[in-house]
Design a protein around this motif. Structure first.
Motif, PDB file in Angstrom:
ATOM      1  N   ALA A  51       0.927  -0.939   0.031  1.00 44.23           N
ATOM      2  CA  ALA A  51      -0.034  -0.086  -0.030  1.00 44.23           C
ATOM      3  C   ALA A  51       0.858   1.123  -0.039  1.00 44.23           C
ATOM      4  O   ALA A  51       1.918   1.219   0.649  1.00 44.23           O
ATOM      5  CB  ALA A  51      -0.895  -0.056   1.210  1.00 44.23           C
ATOM      6  N   GLU A  84      -9.434   4.974   2.443  1.00 48.56           N
ATOM      7  CA  GLU A  84      -8.850   3.321   2.392  1.00 48.56           C
ATOM      8  C   GLU A  84     -10.019   2.337   3.164  1.00 48.56           C
ATOM      9  O   GLU A  84      -9.922   1.189   2.495  1.00 48.56           O
ATOM     10  CB  GLU A  84      -7.495   3.209   3.061  1.00 48.56           C
ATOM     11  CG  GLU A  84      -6.627   4.044   2.301  1.00 48.56           C
ATOM     12  CD  GLU A  84      -5.189   3.816   2.702  1.00 48.56           C
ATOM     13  OE1 GLU A  84      -3.912   3.651   1.923  1.00 48.56           O
ATOM     14  OE2 GLU A  84      -4.954   4.023   4.037  1.00 48.56           O
ATOM     15  N   ILE A 125      -4.127  -1.544   6.490  1.00 52.47           N
ATOM     16  CA  ILE A 125      -5.056  -1.611   5.164  1.00 52.47           C
ATOM     17  C   ILE A 125      -4.392  -2.531   4.440  1.00 52.47           C
ATOM     18  O   ILE A 125      -5.226  -3.426   3.544  1.00 52.47           O
ATOM     19  CB  ILE A 125      -4.734  -0.109   4.523  1.00 52.47           C
ATOM     20  CG1 ILE A 125      -5.320   0.839   5.251  1.00 52.47           C
ATOM     21  CG2 ILE A 125      -5.486  -0.180   3.042  1.00 52.47           C
ATOM     22  CD1 ILE A 125      -7.088   0.767   5.636  1.00 52.47           C
ATOM     23  N   SER A 126      -3.026  -2.584   3.873  1.00 49.44           N
ATOM     24  CA  SER A 126      -2.613  -3.826   3.029  1.00 49.44           C
ATOM     25  C   SER A 126      -2.865  -4.970   3.523  1.00 49.44           C
ATOM     26  O   SER A 126      -3.039  -5.887   2.785  1.00 49.44           O
ATOM     27  CB  SER A 126      -1.010  -3.639   2.687  1.00 49.44           C
ATOM     28  OG  SER A 126      -0.271  -3.520   4.033  1.00 49.44           O
ATOM     29  N   GLN A 131      -6.478  -5.883   2.747  1.00 46.96           N
ATOM     30  CA  GLN A 131      -6.492  -5.978   1.583  1.00 46.96           C
ATOM     31  C   GLN A 131      -6.162  -7.456   1.048  1.00 46.96           C
ATOM     32  O   GLN A 131      -6.614  -8.037   0.408  1.00 46.96           O
ATOM     33  CB  GLN A 131      -5.709  -5.259   0.694  1.00 46.96           C
ATOM     34  CG  GLN A 131      -6.229  -3.667   0.580  1.00 46.96           C
ATOM     35  CD  GLN A 131      -5.202  -2.898   0.018  1.00 46.96           C
ATOM     36  OE1 GLN A 131      -4.060  -3.079  -0.085  1.00 46.96           O
ATOM     37  NE2 GLN A 131      -5.631  -1.581  -0.551  1.00 46.96           N
TER      38      GLN A 131
END
Length: 368
Positions: free
Chosen positions: A14, A239, A352-353, A356
């Motif tokens: 990210a 995000e 966030i990553s 994901q």
């Protein structure tokens, strides 16, 4: 028979990726992922119970914060973590503490009591719509709150302070920060609550409200950097919205699909993806508590897999046992995809990553 495949969460990069500390209770300054703020020498001292919350604080606080995450390794179990003298020192110097609560990281209570800390405390579970006494947040409220950062920044510049209760308008039960300011006894409900899943960081909707509260607290403590916190919150919230959009797409395509979750950690994420968790409560509870799964419950679980309507098995990389291995082995024999989620943030990832990657792994497994 479907082809056997075990899937692990892929590492997604990210733009906001931050370098995390490699060991517990090591301070980790924010990288350039967020807007710049106060130089590190004057940074706010923040302690997070795990690197999950620590990374979120870093992303929101930018250079204005110096974060100590106590549990940073998959080898450390927050349920049974034994604090060190270094942890006590970190808590005693903290101006803000972020914990999960709900019995997950109760070592934070012990640290606050032993250190005499009067820092503001944010407890993530109190923002979950499932938390006893909490209030469910609507999507409309979330949308409105996502644009409220700039207004909060202006108010902070005018007043340089706000009432602790206002920082938690979305959750009436959250009032511990004010108690610490007055030096009163720290008295959260941290014992495990029967029937409540405390692993709320797997619910992006809850994390959105936690992030807003972190930004509010940082603004109160460092009003000169209010604009920075507001900008970083806006970016983080965008995000989170993208994560929720991805989960909504999964739900539209897989609503009601049956999954088996060996331990409660990823249940919130699976629910947001529209999936039906068919795991017997006695199985997942025993695994979470590190106990043996009753033989009858194990047999029931294996029969569920053999019924040929469970599409995915989800495990927790940090808990398990012989019964979990049996379930995984049976799933692989039957050609049911198996994916593994962790409790702590993998090295080099952001919140966030990481989410994901988990969503992508779940999507890939459902597509088989």
């Amino acid at each position: 028979m479907r082809a056997t495949r075990t899937i692990t969460a892929l590492a997604f990069s990210a733009a906001s990726a931050l370098a995390l500390a490699g060991c517990a209770t090591t301070s980790a300054s924010s990288s350039s992922s967020g807007a710049d703020a106060t130089p590190a020498g004057d940074a706010l001292q923040v302690v997070a119970s795990t690197n999950v919350y620590g990374q979120i604080v870093e992303q929101l606080g930018g250079d204005a914060v110096e974060v100590t995450s106590i549990v940073t390794s998959a080898a450390q179990d927050p349920h049974s973590y034994e604090p060190s003298a270094q942890d006590t020192l970190a808590i005693s110097n903290a101006e803000l503490i972020v914990e999960n609560g709900g019995g997950y990281d109760s070592f934070i209570d012990a640290l606050i009591e032993s250190s005499g800390s009067e820092a503001h405390v944010i407890t993530a579970v109190e923002f979950s719509h499932d938390y006893p006494g909490g209030e469910e947040h609507s999507d409309e409220e979330h949308s409105e709150d996502a644009t409220a950062g700039e207004d909060a920044a202006v108010a902070a510049e005018e007043e340089h302070a706000h009432a602790e209760g206002e920082a938690h308008a979305e959750g009436e039960a959250h009032a511990e920060g004010e108690a610490h300011t007055e030096g009163e006894e720290h008295s959260h409900g941290h014992d495990h609550i029967e029937g409540f899943n405390e692993h709320v960081w797997y619910d992006p909707h809850t994390i959105a409200y936690v992030a807003e509260t972190i930004a509010d607290e940082l603004t109160e403590l460092r009003p000169d950097d209010a604009d920075v916190f507001a900008a970083n919150l806006d970016a983080f919230t965008a995000e989170i919205d993208a994560l929720e959009d991805s989960l909504s797409e999964l739900a539209s395509a897989n609503d009601g699909v049956r999954v088996f979750v060996t331990e409660p950690v990823p249940v919130y994420l699976a629910a947001e993806a529209g999936l039906d968790n068919v795991t017997p409560d006695a199985f997942s509870e025993a695994v979470e508590e590190g106990q043996d799964v009753p033989p009858a419950t194990l047999l029931e679980s294996l029969d569920l897999l053999r019924a040929d309507d469970v599409r995915v098995v989800i495990t927790n990389t940090q808990t398990g046992g012989a019964e979990t291995e049996q379930v995984v082995g049976e799933a692989e024999t039957l050609g049911i995809p198996v994916i593994a989620f962790s409790e702590t943030l993998p090295e080099g990832e952001t919140y966030i990553s990481w989410m994901q990657a988990n969503i992508a792994a779940l999507s890939d497994a459902l597509a088989e």
